[in-house]
Design a protein around this motif. Structure first.
Motif, PDB file in Angstrom:
ATOM      1  N   ASP A   1       0.812  -1.219   0.000  1.00  0.00           N
ATOM      2  CA  ASP A   1       0.000   0.000   0.000  1.00  0.00           C
ATOM      3  C   ASP A   1       0.847   1.272   0.000  1.00  0.00           C
ATOM      4  OD1 ASP A   1      -2.391  -1.420   0.003  1.00  0.00           O
ATOM      5  OD2 ASP A   1      -2.378  -1.605   2.178  1.00  0.00           O
ATOM      6  N   CYS A   2       1.890   1.302  -0.814  1.00  0.00           N
ATOM      7  CA  CYS A   2       2.703   2.523  -0.893  1.00  0.00           C
ATOM      8  C   CYS A   2       2.090   3.510  -1.870  1.00  0.00           C
ATOM      9  CB  CYS A   2       4.126   2.200  -1.306  1.00  0.00           C
ATOM     10  SG  CYS A   2       4.282   1.676  -3.027  1.00  0.00           S
ATOM     11  N   TYR A   3       1.146   3.038  -2.682  1.00  0.00           N
ATOM     12  CA  TYR A   3       0.400   3.888  -3.635  1.00  0.00           C
ATOM     13  C   TYR A   3       1.242   4.409  -4.790  1.00  0.00           C
ATOM     14  CZ  TYR A   3      -3.166   4.120   0.064  1.00  0.00           C
ATOM     15  OH  TYR A   3      -4.090   3.819   1.009  1.00  0.00           O
ATOM     16  N   ARG A   4       2.464   3.901  -4.939  1.00  0.00           N
ATOM     17  CA  ARG A   4       3.288   4.419  -6.027  1.00  0.00           C
ATOM     18  C   ARG A   4       2.676   4.114  -7.391  1.00  0.00           C
ATOM     19  NH1 ARG A   4       9.386   2.954  -4.160  1.00  0.00           N
ATOM     20  NH2 ARG A   4       9.791   3.017  -6.385  1.00  0.00           N
ATOM     21  N   CYS A   5       2.073   2.939  -7.519  1.00  0.00           N
ATOM     22  CA  CYS A   5       1.460   2.592  -8.815  1.00  0.00           C
ATOM     23  C   CYS A   5       0.304   3.541  -9.122  1.00  0.00           C
ATOM     24  CB  CYS A   5       0.993   1.141  -8.814  1.00  0.00           C
ATOM     25  SG  CYS A   5      -0.120   0.726  -7.458  1.00  0.00           S
ATOM     26  N   VAL A   6      -0.461   3.858  -8.078  1.00  0.00           N
ATOM     27  CA  VAL A   6      -1.599   4.757  -8.263  1.00  0.00           C
ATOM     28  C   VAL A   6      -1.100   6.140  -8.673  1.00  0.00           C
ATOM     29  CG1 VAL A   6      -3.618   5.769  -7.146  1.00  0.00           C
ATOM     30  CG2 VAL A   6      -2.846   3.489  -6.476  1.00  0.00           C
TER      31      VAL A   6
ATOM     32  N   THR B   1      -8.027  -1.474   2.710  1.00  0.00           N
ATOM     33  CA  THR B   1      -7.517  -0.769   1.542  1.00  0.00           C
ATOM     34  C   THR B   1      -7.016  -1.774   0.521  1.00  0.00           C
ATOM     35  OG1 THR B   1      -6.801   1.051   2.933  1.00  0.00           O
ATOM     36  CG2 THR B   1      -5.786   0.888   0.755  1.00  0.00           C
ATOM     37  N   ARG B   2      -7.476  -1.624  -0.715  1.00  0.00           N
ATOM     38  CA  ARG B   2      -6.925  -2.474  -1.765  1.00  0.00           C
ATOM     39  C   ARG B   2      -6.796  -1.669  -3.034  1.00  0.00           C
ATOM     40  NH1 ARG B   2     -11.994  -3.064  -0.477  1.00  0.00           N
ATOM     41  NH2 ARG B   2     -13.391  -3.077  -2.256  1.00  0.00           N
ATOM     42  N   ILE B   3      -5.797  -2.038  -3.804  1.00  0.00           N
ATOM     43  CA  ILE B   3      -5.500  -1.309  -5.026  1.00  0.00           C
ATOM     44  C   ILE B   3      -5.936  -2.166  -6.197  1.00  0.00           C
ATOM     45  CG2 ILE B   3      -3.622  -0.363  -6.411  1.00  0.00           C
ATOM     46  CD1 ILE B   3      -2.290   0.296  -3.655  1.00  0.00           C
ATOM     47  N   GLU B   4      -6.801  -1.615  -7.005  1.00  0.00           N
ATOM     48  CA  GLU B   4      -7.403  -2.399  -8.081  1.00  0.00           C
ATOM     49  C   GLU B   4      -7.414  -1.602  -9.371  1.00  0.00           C
ATOM     50  OE1 GLU B   4     -10.694  -4.728  -5.290  1.00  0.00           O
ATOM     51  OE2 GLU B   4     -11.320  -3.024  -6.514  1.00  0.00           O
ATOM     52  N   PRO B   5      -7.348  -2.296 -10.511  1.00  0.00           N
ATOM     53  CA  PRO B   5      -7.486  -1.587 -11.790  1.00  0.00           C
ATOM     54  C   PRO B   5      -8.942  -1.181 -12.007  1.00  0.00           C
ATOM     55  CG  PRO B   5      -7.298  -3.930 -12.175  1.00  0.00           C
ATOM     56  CD  PRO B   5      -7.165  -3.741 -10.690  1.00  0.00           C
ATOM     57  N   ASP B   6      -9.156  -0.281 -12.939  1.00  0.00           N
ATOM     58  CA  ASP B   6     -10.513   0.221 -13.152  1.00  0.00           C
ATOM     59  C   ASP B   6     -11.354  -0.688 -14.057  1.00  0.00           C
ATOM     60  OD1 ASP B   6      -9.322   0.693 -15.545  1.00  0.00           O
ATOM     61  OD2 ASP B   6      -9.875   2.798 -15.693  1.00  0.00           O
ATOM     62  N   GLY B   7     -10.937  -1.911 -14.205  1.00  0.00           N
ATOM     63  CA  GLY B   7     -11.738  -2.871 -14.963  1.00  0.00           C
ATOM     64  C   GLY B   7     -11.790  -4.182 -14.212  1.00  0.00           C
ATOM     65  N   ALA B   8     -12.483  -5.148 -14.787  1.00  0.00           N
ATOM     66  CA  ALA B   8     -12.606  -6.443 -14.130  1.00  0.00           C
ATOM     67  C   ALA B   8     -11.228  -7.089 -13.961  1.00  0.00           C
ATOM     68  CB  ALA B   8     -13.525  -7.352 -14.943  1.00  0.00           C
ATOM     69  N   SER B   9     -10.329  -6.805 -14.885  1.00  0.00           N
ATOM     70  CA  SER B   9      -8.948  -7.261 -14.768  1.00  0.00           C
ATOM     71  C   SER B   9      -8.081  -6.175 -15.388  1.00  0.00           C
ATOM     72  CB  SER B   9      -8.753  -8.578 -15.516  1.00  0.00           C
ATOM     73  OG  SER B   9      -8.896  -8.346 -16.908  1.00  0.00           O
ATOM     74  N   LEU B  10      -6.769  -6.314 -15.249  1.00  0.00           N
ATOM     75  CA  LEU B  10      -5.894  -5.286 -15.833  1.00  0.00           C
ATOM     76  C   LEU B  10      -6.060  -5.261 -17.355  1.00  0.00           C
ATOM     77  CD1 LEU B  10      -3.860  -3.154 -15.159  1.00  0.00           C
ATOM     78  CD2 LEU B  10      -2.045  -4.855 -15.346  1.00  0.00           C
ATOM     79  N   ARG B  11      -6.212  -6.434 -17.946  1.00  0.00           N
ATOM     80  CA  ARG B  11      -6.380  -6.520 -19.397  1.00  0.00           C
ATOM     81  C   ARG B  11      -7.635  -5.775 -19.851  1.00  0.00           C
ATOM     82  NH1 ARG B  11      -6.565  -6.215 -23.831  1.00  0.00           N
ATOM     83  NH2 ARG B  11      -6.217  -7.627 -25.568  1.00  0.00           N
ATOM     84  N   GLU B  12      -8.665  -5.807 -19.004  1.00  0.00           N
ATOM     85  CA  GLU B  12      -9.944  -5.186 -19.385  1.00  0.00           C
ATOM     86  C   GLU B  12     -10.062  -3.757 -18.852  1.00  0.00           C
ATOM     87  OE1 GLU B  12     -13.370  -8.081 -18.766  1.00  0.00           O
ATOM     88  OE2 GLU B  12     -11.626  -9.227 -18.132  1.00  0.00           O
TER      89      GLU B  12
ATOM     90  N   LYS C   1      -4.002   5.471   4.469  1.00  0.00           N
ATOM     91  CA  LYS C   1      -2.938   6.080   3.681  1.00  0.00           C
ATOM     92  C   LYS C   1      -1.545   5.756   4.229  1.00  0.00           C
ATOM     93  CE  LYS C   1      -1.586  10.344   1.369  1.00  0.00           C
ATOM     94  NZ  LYS C   1      -1.970  11.687   0.962  1.00  0.00           N
ATOM     95  N   CYS C   2      -1.321   6.004   5.485  1.00  0.00           N
ATOM     96  CA  CYS C   2       0.043   5.777   5.958  1.00  0.00           C
ATOM     97  C   CYS C   2       0.133   4.518   6.821  1.00  0.00           C
ATOM     98  CB  CYS C   2       0.635   7.018   6.625  1.00  0.00           C
ATOM     99  SG  CYS C   2      -0.021   7.454   8.209  1.00  0.00           S
TER     100      CYS C   2
END
Lengths: 858, 438
Positions: free
Chosen positions: A117-122, A143-154, B347-348
């Motif tokens: 959860d460093c959020y660098r990808c975001v 907290t979870r980091i997810e792509p804006d589609g059903a999968s990254l490909r989509e 966040k942190c």
């Protein structure tokens, strides 16, 4: 410099920046998880906590501005405990988190069980690429980091790999090369694709290219790449690379030694020249090859064959930009730099789709618009940047000149011009004004299909938002009014004083890595290296080369093909260029190639041209396998470095040309290597004199760079124009294309590039990019699709006056009704069978961007 | 001398919230009229002279905050009214908004005028549906009456007030998280500096003020800073709302001066009226759940910012949570950590991971599975949170643990030793907040 104390020791560190920057500059170890110099500091991971004398709380070094005299403590029992505590927390959490694996994307593997959860990808997806694919959902421990589609490909992912590059844990990982292990050697070089010229690190292991990563301190790409640069490198090791020379006898290919190949080439070229004269031979060079390759190729044409018949693929793309810029301001080069994107208050994007064709520049434009720069987009299609634009003018294909004239009309009519600039640095204003009187927006509106109010607004936005810079692409140049279109853009810049100062300019977005360099090295019948017209450079070049230069004018690429048909051209040497697939009116191209006595092809692969028409094939190596330099669209000369040995028996293009020249008995081709060739360029061209390899090895330099202490030139024409003190405002009358829709051919077809494929597909077609965008598709507006009864994926026959091609349909709302868009990447489709014979009268550049067609169900 | 309420005097009146009532009985919008005749800076000076301190929790001098708002800028400026009121034990702002909305609206308009803003946003918490209705209806009436909108009272001053309802996150009450949320992003705190006064809403200079703070502004302009200061102890002037909850006979919102002691507030007949069933008093959290506990010995402390701080806690949002002897300190900490864990924005690292860790340790103790080393771990994790997070949330979350461990260490040790809670537990038994997590 700032004086600081770190852990009791004094240091001098650069001013500005953060405490972390100071600590790193002092080479004191301070761990981070969320820090990346490409991103705004977020202070999220809290690992870089430090104590600063006089500050009550421990602070994160990454978010704390540096001040002179700071007393910083990075290591203490308290801070160590805090860091250990944080890592323990993260470690404890990971074990309990269920794996979240997504392997839908061909290049990127997602395993969020490794996420911290460093959020660098975001952040990098937002702040650098501007794609907003990664989302943070839930809060606290959920907290979870997810792509804006059903999968990254989509998802909306554009596969730039920035998130993978920044991920500190391997939650996001490259899939390519993973099976071969981590690279053990990294070689800094330049991307082999578009003219942006991103620097990249090529990672190799066991003689294999296994990974590519961006270069953080590259002034061009600033640590970013696109899908092509980062992932589309497998063509280098494609199974169908030709690695031994071949000669065709009685229709069949025969593998030969290099010496045999050179002997055949020498004999057959010699035969043609003896019987038909030197001007019966011609050389086509490649914008994919280095400056050194191109320089020796044009020298070969002029000094060995004895003809100015030398041209390169700039002819079919940006020759009009060079011609117009040379004519009006005196140098056929971009007037500014990519850094002007960030400096400009207003950006005009005309006939270009940077987010797909020049993705790293596209991303920079997007970020500039997000930060508040005005953005005007002139393009028939509703391209991605249109969504970020203040104004999108969906101009009818082939009518740029009318639109730009009307904008100029508004600038003058409303008194928005830069009076001081006009008075001091231009001439012909009154005549120009009289010409423009006839171009009110209302007249252009009818021609261009854009309402007059929008044209006016575009002119006002551009003229009142100084500094304003324009970038343009092939949507301006690949028309019968290509040179005129660029001239009209230059006129707008001159009227508003937007040339010669930071943040302004007229900047062609070059399509290929070295298209600027190839033309600039003299691969143009009319100019010698350094873009010196033949007559002006004759004496110096004859002295350097020790031969007399031919007196007859040379032929451009289209003229060479015309000559092949009428028998005046008999031999063609083609270096890295699939003429058959990429030239328009493929039937005419085929006829020309078939008529030639000798066709020598120098390439990585047996291209369509080579397979059908070559008599000799000389295997070249890729730019990952050789040294040299490329010149990008902003005139920056950058070092290309070999990361791999040439595959099999393949050789660098310069080496092949030099060895062939020597086989033909020519002197002056015994260079020790690319540096020796470049030194000859430096000796001949004042603009290159300061660019030694030693300097270039420390970083690229922008042409001109006339002396060893010159920093290179970011902005041309600052004090005076290259052509003299004044630029002439030139009336540019509008001419209609012959490819206007008719009842028989009711649609206008536009051709171009997409993100995932590149030009003739020679490289991208041999990578997994094909999984992301499988084939050439015909984009058709939903209205038209419904009207003609075409559904998504239906096979459609596109028919023009010149030929037909069959493609799958893609219903796409970015295309306007009455228009169609398609790429020409696939040999099997051969879309250029459809495009026509229209040419820009100044440069001979084909009219790729508009062809009248009709559709049939296939 | 009996204290005469000024903020909530008419709260019980049936139509006390209406514009007509406000104008007739509270000298409504006279403060605004008076303010518009002054220079903006004069108002800032008056607020400074009054000693008004922020009622949201930090107690920062409001005039000073306004003075920090960047003046020489071409950018617009904003007032953001923090009406997120999410601190456990705090329920005063919604009373003001529901029962005296025009005082807030007038306060917004005067504050905008003072700092050079033309727009105020009232950010109310996600659960305040009814408050949104009332506020928006009354704002509409203020527009119709010419107290908002263009050229207010013929002064040339324009002011708009908008209500924005959040989506229900405690963190949205942190001023920079509130701004992020108002901008349409996740309610997560920003790095400071820059402070909102320099780069706040849409990176423009912004003052973020609590509801009760802004409601005091018209009173200061109308009655003068001296009057305001005279109501309370030095530097703690003005009326103050106290939210009293817990084991008291009459929980509720009480308005008084900050001379009033905690004992009066808890036991006074005009206030909470003493402990339910006369059970013994154990402890009080004086400023919402994020501040340290105080004990019987501290009850004679006046409930002012400075006095409470001297006593070792904070007045915070003036949410007084009163507990009798049935409340177990470990259970209390677990109850609060259950809240903080749920509300951590994520966040942190220390806050996101640490609050969960603390909760799990407390749950283990409450379940009777605690080890002696867990007490050290609790303390260690808490100290790894305090002072080390991006915003004050981390300190708030660790405080219940550190405070209860300090004051009631014996109860923690008993949990480990006995494998159970040793206190009588009628309250706890009836409120198994964490049953679902076991």
């Amino acid at each position: 410099m700032a004086r600081v104390t770190i852990d009791g020791r004094p240091y001098e560190v650069p001013d500005g920046g953060s405490v972390l920057g100071a600590v790193r500059a002092a080479r004191v170890r301070l761990p981070t998880l969320c820090h990346d110099p490409r991103l705004a500091p977020s202070g999220v991971c809290r690992l870089c906590l430090v104590r600063i004398a006089g500050v009550a709380r421990a602070v994160t070094a990454c978010t704390t501005p540096l001040a002179d005299g700071m007393d910083i403590v990075t290591a203490s029992p308290e801070l160590a405990a805090a860091r250990r505590g944080i890592l323990r927390m993260l470690a404890a959490r990971r074990r309990s988190r269920a794996a979240l694996i997504d392997e839908s994307h061909p290049y990127i593997r997602v395993d969020m069980s490794r996420c911290v959860d460093c959020y660098r990808c975001v952040q990098i997806c937002d702040e650098v690429q501007g794609q907003f694919v990664w989302h943070v959902r839930g809060r606290g421990l959920d907290t979870r980091i997810e792509p804006d589609g059903a999968s990254l490909r989509e998802s909306a992912c554009v596969s730039c790999g920035a998130c993978v590059d920044t991920c500190p844990t391997g939650a996001l990982e490259d899939r390519l090369g993973a099976a071969h292990g981590a690279p053990d050697t990294w070689t800094r070089t330049v991307c082999p694709y578009c003219g942006v010229g991103c620097e990249l690190d090529a990672g190799t292991r066991d003689g294999r290219l296994v990974a590519v990563r961006p270069v953080i301190d590259s002034p061009v790409s600033r640590g970013h790449l696109c899908v092509k640069g980062r992932y589309a490198f497998d063509f280098v090791a494609a199974g169908d690379r030709v690695t031994e020379p071949m000669v065709r006898g009685r229709g069949a290919w025969r593998t030969v030694t290099w010496d045999e190949a050179y002997a055949v080439v020498a004999a057959r070229l010699g035969d043609v020249i003896r019987r038909h004269g030197a001007d019966a031979a011609a050389v086509l060079t490649s914008a994919r090859a280095t400056n050194e390759d191109n320089y020796v190729a044009q020298k070969f044409a002029r000094a060995v064959l004895g003809t100015h018949n030398v041209d390169c693929c700039a002819r079919v793309c940006h020759a009009p930009s060079a011609a117009a810029l040379r004519r009006v301001v005196g140098a056929g080069l971009a007037t500014g730099s990519f850094d002007d994107i960030e400096r400009a208050a207003t950006l005009l994007v005309c006939g270009a789709n940077p987010t797909e064709s020049h993705p790293v520049v596209g991303a920079r434009i997007k970020q500039a618009a997000r930060r508040g720069a005005r953005l005007i987009v002139i393009d028939p299609r509703r391209i991605e940047l249109a969504a970020y634009a203040d104004l999108h003018l969906a101009v009818r294909p082939g009518t740029n000149v009318a639109l730009l004239n009307a904008m100029a009309h508004v600038v003058l009519a409303e008194g928005l011009g830069d009076r001081a600039f006009l008075a001091a640095r231009t001439s012909g204003l009154e005549e120009f004004r009289r010409f423009l009187d006839a171009w009110p927006p209302s007249r252009a509106a009818e021609i261009c299909g854009v309402d007059a109010a929008s044209i006016r607004r575009a002119a006002v936005l551009y003229a009142t938002g100084a500094p304003a810079t324009s970038v343009h692409g092939l949507g301006v140049t690949e028309h019968v009014q290509g040179t005129d279109g660029v001239a009209a853009l230059i006129n707008l810049a001159l009227l508003t004083g937007n040339i010669g100062r930071p943040g302004s300019g007229v900047n062609p977005l070059r399509g290929q890595n070295n298209v600027q360099g190839a033309a600039h090295m003299g691969c143009d019948p009319g100019v010698l290296a350094g873009s010196v017209p033949v007559d002006q450079g004759r004496v110096a070049f004859e002295r350097q080369w020790g031969v007399a230069l031919p007196s007859a004018h040379g032929r451009t690429l289209p003229q060479m093909l015309d000559g092949a048909i009428d028998g005046s051209v008999r031999a063609l040497w083609i270096m890295g260029y699939d003429v058959l697939l990429s030239n328009p009116d493929a039937a005419a191209t085929a006829q020309a190639l078939a008529a030639l006595d000798v066709v020598v092809v120098q390439d990585l692969f047996l291209t369509e041209t080579a397979r059908d028409y070559a008599s000799v094939f000389l295997p070249a190596c890729s730019s990952f396998e050789k040294d040299g330099t490329f010149m990008n669209a902003e005139r920056r000369v950058q070092r290309v470095r070999a990361a791999l040995a040439p595959r099999g028996g393949s050789k660098a293009d310069w080496q092949i040309v030099c060895e062939a020249a020597r086989a033909m008995g020519a002197g002056g081709f015994d260079y020790a290597g690319p540096e020796a060739i470049w030194d000859e360029v430096r000796a001949l061209c004042a603009g290159a004199r300061g660019m030694t390899y030693a300097r270039l090895d420390r970083g690229g330099l922008q042409w001109p760079c006339p002396s060893l202490d010159h920093p290179g030139t970011a902005t041309l024409h600052a004090e005076t124009f290259a052509r003299g003190p004044r630029a002439v405002l030139e009336p540019v009358p509008y001419r209609e294309s012959s490819q206007t829709p008719s009842t028989e051919y009711p649609f206008q077809l536009i051709t171009g590039r997409t993100l995932y494929q590149f030009n003739a597909g020679t490289m991208t077609g041999r990578t997994r990019n094909a999984d992301l965008r499988p084939a050439d598709l015909l984009d058709i507006s939903p209205d038209d699709a419904a009207r003609v009864g075409v559904g998504e994926g239906d096979a459609v026959r596109v028919i023009s006056r010149h030929g037909t091609a069959v493609l799958g349909a893609h219903v796409d709302a970015t295309v306007a009704p009455g228009q169609l868009f398609a790429t020409f990447h696939q040999p099997a489709v051969r879309l250029n069978a459809v495009t026509g014979e229209g040419r820009d009268p100044v440069t001979g550049t084909p009219e790729y961007k508009v062809t009248a067609v009709r559709l049939e169900h296939a | 001398m009996a204290y005469e309420p000024v903020l909530t005097k008419h709260c019980a009146a049936r139509d006390g919230y209406t514009l007509d009532f406000y104008v007739k009985n509270q000298r409504g919008y006279e403060g605004l009229r008076k303010a518009l005749a002054l220079q903006p800076n004069d108002i800032i000076e008056q607020v400074k002279a009054s000693g008004l301190r922020g009622r949201g929790g930090a107690g920062f001098p409001t005039g000073m905050k306004w003075q920090f708002v960047l003046k020489d800028t071409p950018k617009p400026k904003y007032i953001c009214c923090n009406a997120d009121e999410s601190e456990p034990g705090t329920f005063k702002d919604h009373v003001l908004m529901e029962r005296n909305p025009h005082l807030l609206i007038e306060g917004c308009a005067i504050s905008c005028y003072a700092i050079g803003a033309k727009v105020a946003y009232i950010y109310i918490r996600g659960e305040f549906y009814h408050v949104q209705e009332v506020l928006e209806a009354e704002i509409e009436k203020a527009y119709k009456a010419g107290f908002l909108g263009r050229n207010i009272l013929g002064s040339g001053f324009d002011c708009d007030v908008f209500v924005h309802r959040g989506a229900g996150a405690y963190e949205a009450g942190e001023e920079t998280a509130l701004i992020e949320s108002l901008e349409g992003k996740r309610a997560q705190p920003r790095i400071k500096p820059p402070f909102p006064a320099v780069a706040g809403l849409y990176q423009c200079p912004t003052a973020v003020n609590n509801v009760e703070t802004l409601c005091n502004v018209p009173l200061i302009v109308l009655n003068g800073p001296e009057w305001f200061a005279s109501l309370g102890p030095e530097k703690n002037g003005g009326p103050k709302l106290f939210c009293i909850s817990g084991h008291v006979k009459r929980p509720g919102v009480y308005e008084t001066s900050m001379h009033t002691t905690l004992r009066e507030l808890v036991f006074g007949e005009q206030f909470a009226g003493g402990m339910i069933d006369e059970r013994p008093f154990k402890a009080i959290i004086p400023g919402g759940s994020s501040v340290p506990l105080l004990l019987e010995q501290d009850l004679d402390t006046p409930a002012s910012f400075d006095h409470i701080q001297k006593a070792g806690s904070l007045l915070g949002s003036a949410g007084l949570i009163v507990m009798n002897d049935s409340v177990c300190a470990v259970w209390l900490a677990m109850n609060l950590l259950h809240f903080y864990r749920h509300e951590s924005c994520g966040k942190c690292t220390p806050c996101r991971e640490g609050t969960d860790w603390l909760f799990k340790l407390l749950l283990r103790l409450e379940s009777g599975d605690g080890q002696p080393k867990d007490l050290d771990l609790l303390f260690g994790v808490s100290t790894n949170i305090v002072g080390k997070t991006l915003c004050a949330f981390g300190d708030a979350a660790a405080t219940p643990v550190l405070s209860t461990m300090k004051l009631f260490r014996g109860e923690y040790e008993a949990h480990v030793r006995e494998g159970r809670c040793t206190l009588p537990a009628p309250w706890r038994a009836a409120h198994p907040v964490v049953a679902a997590h076991q």
